[in-house]
Design an enzyme around this catalytic site. Structure first.
Site, PDB file in Angstrom:
ATOM      1  N   HIS A 312      29.888   0.610  -3.196  1.00  0.00           N
ATOM      2  CA  HIS A 312      30.852   0.259  -2.157  1.00  0.00           C
ATOM      3  C   HIS A 312      30.404   0.892  -0.857  1.00  0.00           C
ATOM      4  O   HIS A 312      29.824   1.991  -0.853  1.00  0.00           O
ATOM      5  CB  HIS A 312      32.257   0.753  -2.538  1.00  0.00           C
ATOM      6  CG  HIS A 312      33.355   0.156  -1.719  1.00  0.00           C
ATOM      7  ND1 HIS A 312      33.717   0.676  -0.493  1.00  0.00           N
ATOM      8  CD2 HIS A 312      34.159  -0.910  -1.937  1.00  0.00           C
ATOM      9  CE1 HIS A 312      34.702  -0.049  -0.005  1.00  0.00           C
ATOM     10  NE2 HIS A 312      34.994  -1.020  -0.852  1.00  0.00           N
ATOM     11  N   ASP A 369      36.165  -5.034  -7.663  1.00  0.00           N
ATOM     12  CA  ASP A 369      35.783  -6.424  -7.912  1.00  0.00           C
ATOM     13  C   ASP A 369      35.190  -6.621  -9.302  1.00  0.00           C
ATOM     14  O   ASP A 369      35.178  -7.744  -9.817  1.00  0.00           O
ATOM     15  CB  ASP A 369      34.764  -6.880  -6.864  1.00  0.00           C
ATOM     16  CG  ASP A 369      35.307  -6.804  -5.463  1.00  0.00           C
ATOM     17  OD1 ASP A 369      36.376  -7.396  -5.229  1.00  0.00           O
ATOM     18  OD2 ASP A 369      34.693  -6.144  -4.611  1.00  0.00           O
TER      19      ASP A 369
END
Length: 434
Positions: A312, A369
């Protein structure tokens, strides 16, 4: 230039001239301090250079705090783990908008305000019919949300606090209806009107999956999972789409146009489209036996393959939302009785990757996700709807950030600068001499 760190300021020295300027250091409630460079250009004649603004604080905010190194996400001081476990989406919406969790009467009043704004203007149905049936639902969302300002003129004056409030409620309330209609239109089924006796998440599931010819009752486990997905995606500080909303809003654009701009930004595969990419990656891997080969491909800089759902931009630790999403994933699949080979593949991929020094040293941990796509797939959402659901949930964060910016007496129009590398001044060459 060189910089010297003092107790309450940083002294910046131009090595060419020897001139120095003191830049104040500002301290927030928590997180890194920031160097206030607002006067740097006027005093030194220099801009700072920060592509992607990854080291630049673009605003001050009291809404969301992230510590990527420690894996912390808090809304108004409350951890995302507590909110996901002990709260519901309506409470989180109220918290983001107002700064405090509601008491019972405040929550009831807020829920009523949202519930009775869920219907769309009837003429908007004709707007949907202007799209091709195979249009991507995100394309429909961008168009329809932008068009809200053409139907709700009474809440576009950003200088009026009451109109700002009404616009905020309308956006949060109508987004599930807009999203469900986009799905229904794409599959040729009739639109299903919202029902005021259902919760926010249950109402969305009803509008999405029910048909007029038979009764539909969503499982409480699926409603809770949907509500938790909304909570986990409600806000995430100054990401690309939120920054887009703030930049659009800084010009004085109406709130519907600003949120439409945020949806357009979210549509990118590096942002809201990542969960779709996770599913495509898992389908590409195909079987647990193929994982080692794909792991090696991911480590090869010359191979375009990347492990989607790992790492991320902000988190350099385990994404705190991912552990909650993983738990929800198991609950949903157990409730539906699905033995999804993609979930088994995902869990094995997670195990193998986290035992590989390459990924642990680079802190490429699973993010939110990684599991959300599998949950949504199990709930029968097509991949084209994944980012739509992200936009639905993130609307409250966008609205809260927009509202905070508009109510800041010191806010000004965004105007980033650049390092120009093009041609210097030159004489115009007539056509016959080129």
């Amino acid at each position: 230039m060189t910089a010297t760190n003092n107790k309450n300021s940083v002294t910046v020295t131009d090595n060419r001239t020897g001139h120095s300027w003191d830049m104040p250091i500002l301290q927030g409630t928590c997180g890194p301090n920031v160097i206030d460079i607002r006067k740097l250009y006027s005093e030194s004649g220099c801009f700072t250079y920060d592509p992607g603004f990854t080291s630049t604080g673009s605003c001050d905010s009291s809404i969301t705090y992230i510590d990527g190194d420690e894996g912390i996400l808090r809304h108004r001081g409350y951890s995302i783990e507590d909110l996901a476990a002990k709260s519901d989406f309506m409470e989180v919406c109220y918290l983001l908008l107002n700064g405090e969790l509601p008491n019972q009467s405040e929550k009831s009043e807020f829920k009523n305000q949202i519930t009775y704004h869920t219907m769309l203007h009837e003429q908007m149905q004709y707007f949907y019919r202007g799209f091709r049936r195979d249009s991507h639902p995100m394309a429909v969302m961008v168009g329809v949300v932008g068009a809200l300002s053409a139907f709700y003129h009474d809440s576009t004056d950003i200088r009026d606090p009451h109109q700002r409030l009404i616009a905020s409620h309308r956006l949060i309330a109508k987004m599930p209806t807009i999203a469900a209609y986009a799905y229904k239109y794409s599959i040729g089924q009739p639109f299903v009107y919202p029902q005021n006796n259902l919760s926010y998440a249950a109402n969305f599931l009803h509008m999405t999956f029910s048909v007029p010819c038979e009764e539909y009752v969503a499982s409480p486990a699926l409603v809770r999972a949907m509500d938790r997905i909304f909570i986990l995606h409600a806000d995430h500080e100054q990401n690309a789409s939120t920054s887009t909303v703030r930049i659009a809003g800084s010009s004085g654009a109406n709130p519907f146009a600003c949120i439409a701009a945020g949806i357009a930004s979210l549509w990118g595969p590096a942002h809201g489209g990542a969960n779709e990419a996770v599913l495509r990656m898992l389908q590409q891997i195909g079987h647990k036996d193929n994982i080692p080969a794909f792991i090696e491909r991911a480590k090869d800089k010359n191979d375009p393959f990347r492990l989607m759902g790992f790492g991320h931009r902000v988190y350099k630790n385990y994404d705190p939302r991912a552990s909650v999403m993983r738990e929800s994933c198991h609950e949903v699949l157990t409730e539906l009785g699905i033995n999804d080979p993609l979930l088994e593949l995902a869990m094995e991929l997670e195990r193998v990757a986290l035992e590989d020094p390459y990924f642990t040293e680079k802190k490429l941990f699973p993010n939110v996700d990684f599991y959300s796509g599998i949950i949504l797939r199990a709930m029968n959402f097509p991949t084209s709807m994944f980012t739509v659901l992200f936009a639905l949930a993130r609307t409250v964060g966008w609205v809260a950030q927009w509202k905070e910016m508009i109510e800041d007496p010191n806010h000004k129009i965004s105007r980033p600068r650049q390092l120009y590398l093009g041609a210097d001044a030159r004489e115009f060459v007539p056509m016959d001499k080129r």
